[in-house]
Design a protein around this motif. Structure first.
Motif, PDB file in Angstrom:
ATOM      1  N   SER A 136      29.130  -0.239  31.118  1.00 55.07           N
ATOM      2  CA  SER A 136      28.887   0.254  32.472  1.00 55.07           C
ATOM      3  C   SER A 136      29.899  -0.306  33.460  1.00 55.07           C
ATOM      4  O   SER A 136      30.448   0.419  34.299  1.00 55.07           O
ATOM      5  CB  SER A 136      27.470  -0.112  32.926  1.00 55.07           C
ATOM      6  N   VAL A 137      30.145  -1.612  33.382  1.00 56.04           N
ATOM      7  CA  VAL A 137      31.081  -2.238  34.315  1.00 56.04           C
ATOM      8  C   VAL A 137      32.491  -1.695  34.097  1.00 56.04           C
ATOM      9  O   VAL A 137      33.217  -1.408  35.060  1.00 56.04           O
ATOM     10  CB  VAL A 137      31.056  -3.771  34.160  1.00 56.04           C
ATOM     11  N   ILE A 153      37.298  -5.038  40.790  1.00 54.79           N
ATOM     12  CA  ILE A 153      36.554  -6.303  40.771  1.00 54.79           C
ATOM     13  C   ILE A 153      37.544  -7.402  40.390  1.00 54.79           C
ATOM     14  O   ILE A 153      37.562  -7.890  39.255  1.00 54.79           O
ATOM     15  CB  ILE A 153      35.369  -6.267  39.784  1.00 54.79           C
ATOM     16  N   ASP A 168      33.401  -7.477  29.761  1.00 58.72           N
ATOM     17  CA  ASP A 168      32.322  -6.852  30.522  1.00 58.72           C
ATOM     18  C   ASP A 168      31.379  -6.021  29.637  1.00 58.72           C
ATOM     19  O   ASP A 168      31.372  -6.132  28.411  1.00 58.72           O
ATOM     20  CB  ASP A 168      32.909  -5.971  31.634  1.00 58.72           C
ATOM     21  N   SER A 169      30.590  -5.177  30.274  1.00 61.97           N
ATOM     22  CA  SER A 169      29.744  -4.201  29.591  1.00 61.97           C
ATOM     23  C   SER A 169      30.393  -2.831  29.721  1.00 61.97           C
ATOM     24  O   SER A 169      31.324  -2.637  30.521  1.00 61.97           O
ATOM     25  CB  SER A 169      28.350  -4.160  30.215  1.00 61.97           C
ATOM     26  N   PHE A 183      32.832   1.792  35.542  1.00 60.05           N
ATOM     27  CA  PHE A 183      32.997   1.701  36.994  1.00 60.05           C
ATOM     28  C   PHE A 183      34.421   1.291  37.353  1.00 60.05           C
ATOM     29  O   PHE A 183      35.061   1.892  38.232  1.00 60.05           O
ATOM     30  CB  PHE A 183      32.008   0.697  37.585  1.00 60.05           C
ATOM     31  N   LYS A 184      34.942   0.275  36.685  1.00 58.59           N
ATOM     32  CA  LYS A 184      36.291  -0.205  36.994  1.00 58.59           C
ATOM     33  C   LYS A 184      37.336   0.895  36.809  1.00 58.59           C
ATOM     34  O   LYS A 184      38.204   1.108  37.661  1.00 58.59           O
ATOM     35  CB  LYS A 184      36.648  -1.393  36.096  1.00 58.59           C
ATOM     36  N   SER A 217      37.978  -9.532  34.856  1.00 58.14           N
ATOM     37  CA  SER A 217      37.482 -10.135  36.091  1.00 58.14           C
ATOM     38  C   SER A 217      37.102 -11.596  35.855  1.00 58.14           C
ATOM     39  O   SER A 217      37.699 -12.502  36.404  1.00 58.14           O
ATOM     40  CB  SER A 217      36.281  -9.348  36.625  1.00 58.14           C
TER      41      SER A 217
END
Length: 403
Positions: free
Chosen positions: A99-100, A255, A96-97, A103-104, A282
């Motif tokens: 940011s992702v 996610i 992911d990035s 969030f996770k 994810s």
């Protein structure tokens, strides 16, 4: 203001100088002083990427998944963990990035601490971190406890102690502050947060590859970081996430995706998470985008983080001495104590914005940070002391001529 005074400060010797030639030179560059925003590519990457296209992708096609691609994110994560994070295998993965992943991890922390309703973050934290905390707080009815710190410093254990309590779910804080370069006492801050039963999540984007991290020894719960700064993974390179082994069985990925499932190719109707760190995944791992990152990790493994950190301290100390001599009307917005300083420095000056615009046109590339900061990022393996001297001399001249 004497732009030539910079040359009166002797440059340290550079035991890592031989690595400078391993990087692709920039076109018409006099000094690249933004390595903490986007690292230079390695020469070897100009060979490894087309070779992958010809041989692995073009030659093996879909067979590549069964021949190593599916486990590459975990294997590269383990290498990052060993070389840069002080993390044992099985706790770090590339996905992911930034940011992702933030969030996770935050969303998983909320699930892991039911009955609590507060999150801790710095008021001047990097925008993405703040935005995600604010959105999650809004959606889950949580209170944000904002920490204020001096602009030339950052979070301390005492400041965190003023905000942490039995209500705290987690604290999300940068190990090295993106503007000031303040390197937090990560072990002590972690201890303060955990003393209240809360989770400590570190954003290591400006720390990984520039300062020695010991996530396991410090008892860190979770961490995340980008890989296009000191890890030279390239624009938009995938991030990495760390989850201590003791938390992995309880981690609930917000996610859920097929490759984070226990049996991804079983195509089951119900989601059952994979064991270990893979449950944080994810979607399909970014195999192609991991190539430059893997090349840089190989270089870090060869050079050793202790030597990299030693040069980082020497580079930032040299830059500060040059600025003291040649830009006396600037205000250093970075700790002078190298024990609390990461791999970049920031100076504040009323002409900062105009000076940076002028310098970019001259092939000198620092970074502007609102409202009046010039940020100088010094990536140890790709930045020379001569480059720093040329860059500060040009900066002194620009600040003295713009209005």
């Amino acid at each position: 203001m004497n732009a030539h005074a910079a040359s009166s400060v002797p440059a340290p010797t550079d035991p890592l100088e031989h690595h400078l030639e391993e990087f692709v030179p920039g076109d018409d560059l006099v000094a690249y002083l933004d390595g903490n925003s986007l690292g230079r590519p390695l020469r070897v990457t100009t060979e490894s990427v087309p070779r992958f296209v010809r041989e692995s992708w073009g030659g093996r096609l879909i067979r590549g998944w069964d021949e190593g691609w599916l486990t590459h994110a975990e294997e590269l994560g383990d290498r990052i963990g060993a070389a840069c994070l002080g993390a044992a295998p099985g706790q770090t993965i590339v996905a992911d990035s930034t940011s992702v992943l933030i969030f996770k991890l935050l969303r998983a922390a909320i699930d892991a601490r039911p009955g609590r309703d507060e999150l801790i973050i710095m008021r001047d934290e990097f925008p993405t971190d703040r935005f995600i905390v604010e959105r999650l707080a809004e959606e889950h009815g949580l209170t944000i406890r904002w920490i204020d710190a001096p602009p030339d410093a950052g979070v301390t254990p005492a400041l965190v102690a003023e905000h942490a309590s039995a209500k705290t779910i987690a604290a999300l804080i940068s190990g090295v502050a993106y503007r000031s370069g303040w390197w937090a006492d990560m072990a002590a801050v972690t201890e303060v947060v955990q003393a209240h039963g809360a989770l400590m999540i570190w954003d290591c984007s400006h720390a990984v590859g520039s300062v020695p991290l010991e996530l396991d020894a410090w008892g860190v719960d979770m961490a995340v970081g980008c890989s296009y700064k000191y890890l030279n993974g390239g624009p938009g390179a995938p991030a990495w996430g760390y989850v201590a082994a003791r938390h992995q069985d309880q981690l609930r990925n917000p996610i859920p995706g097929w490759l984070g499932a226990r049996e991804p190719f079983a195509m089951t109707t119900e989601f059952s998470p994979a064991p270990g760190i893979r449950r944080l995944v994810s979607g399909t791992p970014p195999i192609f985008a991991m190539l430059p990152l893997a090349d840089m990790v190989s270089l870090i493994e060869r050079a050793g983080l202790a030597a990299i950190r030693a040069k980082s301290v020497a580079l930032t100390s040299y830059a500060i001495a040059l600025i003291d001599n040649s830009v006396p009307d600037a205000r250093l917005a970075t700790p002078r104590d190298p024990e609390r300083r990461g791999g970049h420095i920031t100076i504040d000056h009323p002409h900062a914005r105009r000076a940076v615009e002028q310098l970019w046109g001259e092939g000198v590339i620092p970074d502007f940070r609102h409202p009046s900061g010039v940020r100088i990022g010094l990536s140890p393996l790709s930045t020379s002391f001569t480059e720093v001297e040329h860059g500060v001399r040009a900066l002194a001249k620009a600040l003295g001529t713009v209005s």
